[in-house]
Motif scaffolding. Sequence first.
Motif: not given
Length: 334
Positions: A258-272
């Motif tokens: 996910t990349s939040r508006e205004g945030a430069y970094k992408q967020m990675i969430q792991y699903r197991t």
Amino acid sequence: MNIGIIGIGYWGPNIVRNFATNPRVDNIVCADLREEALQKIKGVFPAVEITTDVDAVLTNPELDIIAVVTPVDTHYDLALKALQNGKHVLIEKPMTTTSEQAEKLIALADANKLSLHVDHTFIYTGAVRKMRDIIQSGELGAIRYYDSVRVNLGLFQHDINVIWDLAPHDISIMSYLLEEKPISVQATGARTPESDVEYVGYLTLNFASGVIAHFHANWLSPVKLRQTLIGGTSKMIVYDDNEPSEKIKVYDKGIEVTSREGAYKQMIQYRTGDMWAPKLDNLEALSFEINHFLDCIEKGIPSDTDGRAGLDVVRVLEASSRSIQENGKPIPIG
Ligand SMILES: NC(=O)c1ccc[n+]([C@@H]2O[C@H](COP(=O)([O-])OP(=O)(O)OC[C@H]3O[C@@H](n4cnc5c(N)ncnc54)[C@H](O)[C@@H]3O)[C@@H](O)[C@H]2O)c1
């Protein structure tokens, strides 16, 4: 149906056994240049006829099908003569040494309304057919990568390299599982100083969508590995052909980016999530395959591994040889 089987070496006896035990088959004639190979098969299946006269088998009007189970460089001439004599043909993998030869066989079979079937045996295993069901159901999501390893302390071949020997299995499985066709190949490999053919090879197939497939084939591995990973956006498959029963495992694992508006970094969430191993059909692949081939002849329809499927594999192999010669340069397929 009456069957002629040419080439009774390592693989030929498996073809003989599966035709011989099929109730739709009447008579079998086995041909080989080696008398001792013929005597051996006669010892196991006394009802088969044997001969060293290969031409007599190819032209025998009593035979409906010819199976070509000889080394690759002989496939084209034998299959061509069989088709010219009005026979349906089962041809071993890889189908031919060039795509031009494969195209000629396809054209001749089409013109004479004959079945041309390539023995891509793995397509008829319960494991591969189950993976196709899973992928087609959409459970994996979009395919992101395909990664396969087929290595063991293998028999060094003189006429073909390890990619032509082992990778046809994996390329045919991939072609059967993925709808998209690769557009180019990059390959590298190594030879021993004494040999003209590579004993280890790495093959990367590129797809227009950005999907990538990688194959590793090696005759010089101390252990036998037969593993494939198929990564999808929702789930992933691990296929281990060495596993006695749970050959396929489906993992509910992945990432959400996910990349939040205004945030430069992408967020990675792991699903197991969970893993499950589907139940597989245990019927011998060659037995299933031969029944399918006989059905296709009766109905006049192409088999799941017809000449075109064989040609697709040969095109990849041909491009891989060119790429090795050109130090791994991407070579367009076809
Ligand atoms: N589908 C599979 O899983 C699978 C597995 C192994 C081999 N194969 C394929 O089967 C084919 C044969 O492989 P193999 O390992 O059995 O080889 P092999 O060398 O053990 O046997 C080949 C046999 O063909 C005979 N032969 C050669 N030229 C001939 C000719 N012109 N006429 C008649 N007989 C001839 C040889 O005498 C020998 O007995 C190859 O194309 C190989 O790639 C497929």
